[in-house]
Write a protein that holds these residues in place. Structure first.
Motif, PDB file in Angstrom:
ATOM      1  N   PRO A 118       0.844  -1.192   0.000  1.00 15.82           N
ATOM      2  CA  PRO A 118       0.000   0.000   0.000  1.00 15.82           C
ATOM      3  C   PRO A 118       0.884   1.249   0.000  1.00 15.82           C
ATOM      4  O   PRO A 118       2.094   1.153   0.266  1.00 15.82           O
ATOM      5  N   ASP A 119       0.303   2.376  -0.226  1.00 13.14           N
ATOM      6  CA  ASP A 119       1.084   3.618  -0.287  1.00 13.14           C
ATOM      7  C   ASP A 119       1.858   3.878   1.011  1.00 13.14           C
ATOM      8  O   ASP A 119       2.962   4.427   0.981  1.00 13.14           O
ATOM      9  N   SER A 120       1.289   3.463   2.131  1.00 10.92           N
ATOM     10  CA  SER A 120       1.936   3.727   3.418  1.00 10.92           C
ATOM     11  C   SER A 120       3.267   3.001   3.559  1.00 10.92           C
ATOM     12  O   SER A 120       4.112   3.410   4.369  1.00 10.92           O
ATOM     13  N   ALA A 121       3.449   1.917   2.810  1.00 14.19           N
ATOM     14  CA  ALA A 121       4.667   1.119   2.931  1.00 14.19           C
ATOM     15  C   ALA A 121       5.564   1.195   1.695  1.00 14.19           C
ATOM     16  O   ALA A 121       6.741   0.837   1.773  1.00 14.19           O
ATOM     17  N   LYS A 122       5.020   1.658   0.614  1.00 19.74           N
ATOM     18  CA  LYS A 122       5.757   1.658  -0.650  1.00 19.74           C
ATOM     19  C   LYS A 122       7.036   2.477  -0.544  1.00 19.74           C
ATOM     20  O   LYS A 122       7.030   3.601  -0.040  1.00 19.74           O
ATOM     21  N   GLY A 123       8.124   1.890  -0.996  1.00 16.24           N
ATOM     22  CA  GLY A 123       9.411   2.576  -0.952  1.00 16.24           C
ATOM     23  C   GLY A 123      10.144   2.445   0.359  1.00 16.24           C
ATOM     24  O   GLY A 123      11.327   2.798   0.452  1.00 16.24           O
ATOM     25  N   ARG A 124       9.485   1.951   1.389  1.00 11.31           N
ATOM     26  CA  ARG A 124      10.121   1.798   2.705  1.00 11.31           C
ATOM     27  C   ARG A 124      10.193   0.345   3.136  1.00 11.31           C
ATOM     28  O   ARG A 124      11.151  -0.057   3.792  1.00 11.31           O
ATOM     29  N   PHE A 125       9.187  -0.443   2.804  1.00 20.00           N
ATOM     30  CA  PHE A 125       9.122  -1.838   3.218  1.00 20.00           C
ATOM     31  C   PHE A 125       9.411  -2.736   2.014  1.00 20.00           C
ATOM     32  O   PHE A 125       9.017  -2.436   0.893  1.00 20.00           O
ATOM     33  N   THR A 126      10.070  -3.851   2.285  1.00 18.26           N
ATOM     34  CA  THR A 126      10.354  -4.837   1.251  1.00 18.26           C
ATOM     35  C   THR A 126      10.058  -6.229   1.789  1.00 18.26           C
ATOM     36  O   THR A 126      10.610  -6.623   2.819  1.00 18.26           O
ATOM     37  N   ILE A 127       9.212  -6.944   1.095  1.00 20.76           N
ATOM     38  CA  ILE A 127       8.887  -8.318   1.477  1.00 20.76           C
ATOM     39  C   ILE A 127       9.666  -9.266   0.583  1.00 20.76           C
ATOM     40  O   ILE A 127       9.847  -8.993  -0.613  1.00 20.76           O
ATOM     41  N   SER A 128      10.119 -10.361   1.162  1.00 17.06           N
ATOM     42  CA  SER A 128      10.869 -11.348   0.390  1.00 17.06           C
ATOM     43  C   SER A 128      10.611 -12.726   0.979  1.00 17.06           C
ATOM     44  O   SER A 128      10.187 -12.854   2.124  1.00 17.06           O
ATOM     45  N   ARG A 129      10.889 -13.747   0.185  1.00 14.45           N
ATOM     46  CA  ARG A 129      10.678 -15.099   0.693  1.00 14.45           C
ATOM     47  C   ARG A 129      11.912 -15.944   0.422  1.00 14.45           C
ATOM     48  O   ARG A 129      12.659 -15.706  -0.522  1.00 14.45           O
ATOM     49  N   ASP A 130      12.111 -16.920   1.267  1.00 17.13           N
ATOM     50  CA  ASP A 130      13.162 -17.919   1.091  1.00 17.13           C
ATOM     51  C   ASP A 130      12.473 -19.268   1.197  1.00 17.13           C
ATOM     52  O   ASP A 130      12.234 -19.778   2.299  1.00 17.13           O
ATOM     53  N   ASN A 131      12.140 -19.840   0.068  1.00 16.41           N
ATOM     54  CA  ASN A 131      11.368 -21.074   0.071  1.00 16.41           C
ATOM     55  C   ASN A 131      12.152 -22.246   0.664  1.00 16.41           C
ATOM     56  O   ASN A 131      11.565 -23.143   1.281  1.00 16.41           O
ATOM     57  N   ALA A 132      13.453 -22.225   0.512  1.00 17.80           N
ATOM     58  CA  ALA A 132      14.266 -23.310   1.063  1.00 17.80           C
ATOM     59  C   ALA A 132      14.181 -23.337   2.591  1.00 17.80           C
ATOM     60  O   ALA A 132      14.235 -24.405   3.209  1.00 17.80           O
ATOM     61  N   LYS A 133      14.047 -22.154   3.191  1.00 21.55           N
ATOM     62  CA  LYS A 133      13.958 -22.068   4.646  1.00 21.55           C
ATOM     63  C   LYS A 133      12.513 -21.961   5.126  1.00 21.55           C
ATOM     64  O   LYS A 133      12.266 -21.898   6.330  1.00 21.55           O
ATOM     65  N   ASN A 134      11.590 -21.897   4.169  1.00 24.12           N
ATOM     66  CA  ASN A 134      10.168 -21.760   4.499  1.00 24.12           C
ATOM     67  C   ASN A 134       9.897 -20.511   5.323  1.00 24.12           C
ATOM     68  O   ASN A 134       9.157 -20.543   6.312  1.00 24.12           O
ATOM     69  N   THR A 135      10.524 -19.415   4.906  1.00 25.72           N
ATOM     70  CA  THR A 135      10.396 -18.158   5.633  1.00 25.72           C
ATOM     71  C   THR A 135      10.019 -17.020   4.688  1.00 25.72           C
ATOM     72  O   THR A 135      10.254 -17.077   3.474  1.00 25.72           O
ATOM     73  N   VAL A 136       9.431 -15.996   5.281  1.00 29.55           N
ATOM     74  CA  VAL A 136       9.151 -14.739   4.594  1.00 29.55           C
ATOM     75  C   VAL A 136       9.620 -13.613   5.503  1.00 29.55           C
ATOM     76  O   VAL A 136       9.371 -13.651   6.715  1.00 29.55           O
ATOM     77  N   ALA A 137      10.292 -12.657   4.928  1.00 30.66           N
ATOM     78  CA  ALA A 137      10.833 -11.546   5.709  1.00 30.66           C
ATOM     79  C   ALA A 137      10.197 -10.230   5.279  1.00 30.66           C
ATOM     80  O   ALA A 137       9.713 -10.096   4.149  1.00 30.66           O
TER      81      ALA A 137
END
Length: 125
Positions: free
Chosen positions: A60-79
């Motif tokens: 959303p606009d409130s997070a755009k440019g500041r927050f980054t989501i990523s996943r590591d499927n091998a570790k079964n994690t999302v950051a």
């Protein structure tokens, strides 16, 4: 048992950074859109990021440019990497699994059915 556990919350100064992580058990995160949400006292829960199984992301606009989501499927994690934090980012942050495997994601709370217990993020000087 299907479960999600968040970690990484804490205290940060305005302008600072925090990195949240969630790990899943009982299912493969890589098959599902995963979202990060937050809820501040007295406010409704709101989405701040999601990542699809194809690694498409949405903010959303409130997070755009500041927050980054990523996943590591091998570790079964999302950051969730949060930079340039503001006082208004103070909330309990939740990681959640979309209701079914899908190649797209949304940040609508009602479309997620597996939730972690949440981790507190406080932005204060």
């Amino acid at each position: 048992e299907v479960q999600i556990v968040e970690s990484g919350g804490g205290l940060a100064q305005p302008g600072g950074s925090l990195r949240l992580s969630c790990v899943a058990s009982g299912f493969r995160m890589g098959l599902y859109p995963i979202g990060w949400f937050r809820q501040a006292p007295g406010k409704e829960r709101e989405g701040v990021a999601c990542i699809s199984s194809d690694e498409l992301t949405y903010y959303p606009d409130s997070a755009k440019g500041r927050f980054t989501i990523s996943r590591d499927n091998a570790k079964n994690t999302v950051a969730l990497q949060m930079n340039s934090l503001k006082r208004e980012d103070t909330a309990v942050y939740f990681c959640a699994r979309y209701r079914r495997p899908a190649t797209y994601g949304t940040i609508f709370v009602e479309e997620y059915n597996i939730w972690g217990q949440g981790t507190q993020v406080t932005v204060s000087s």
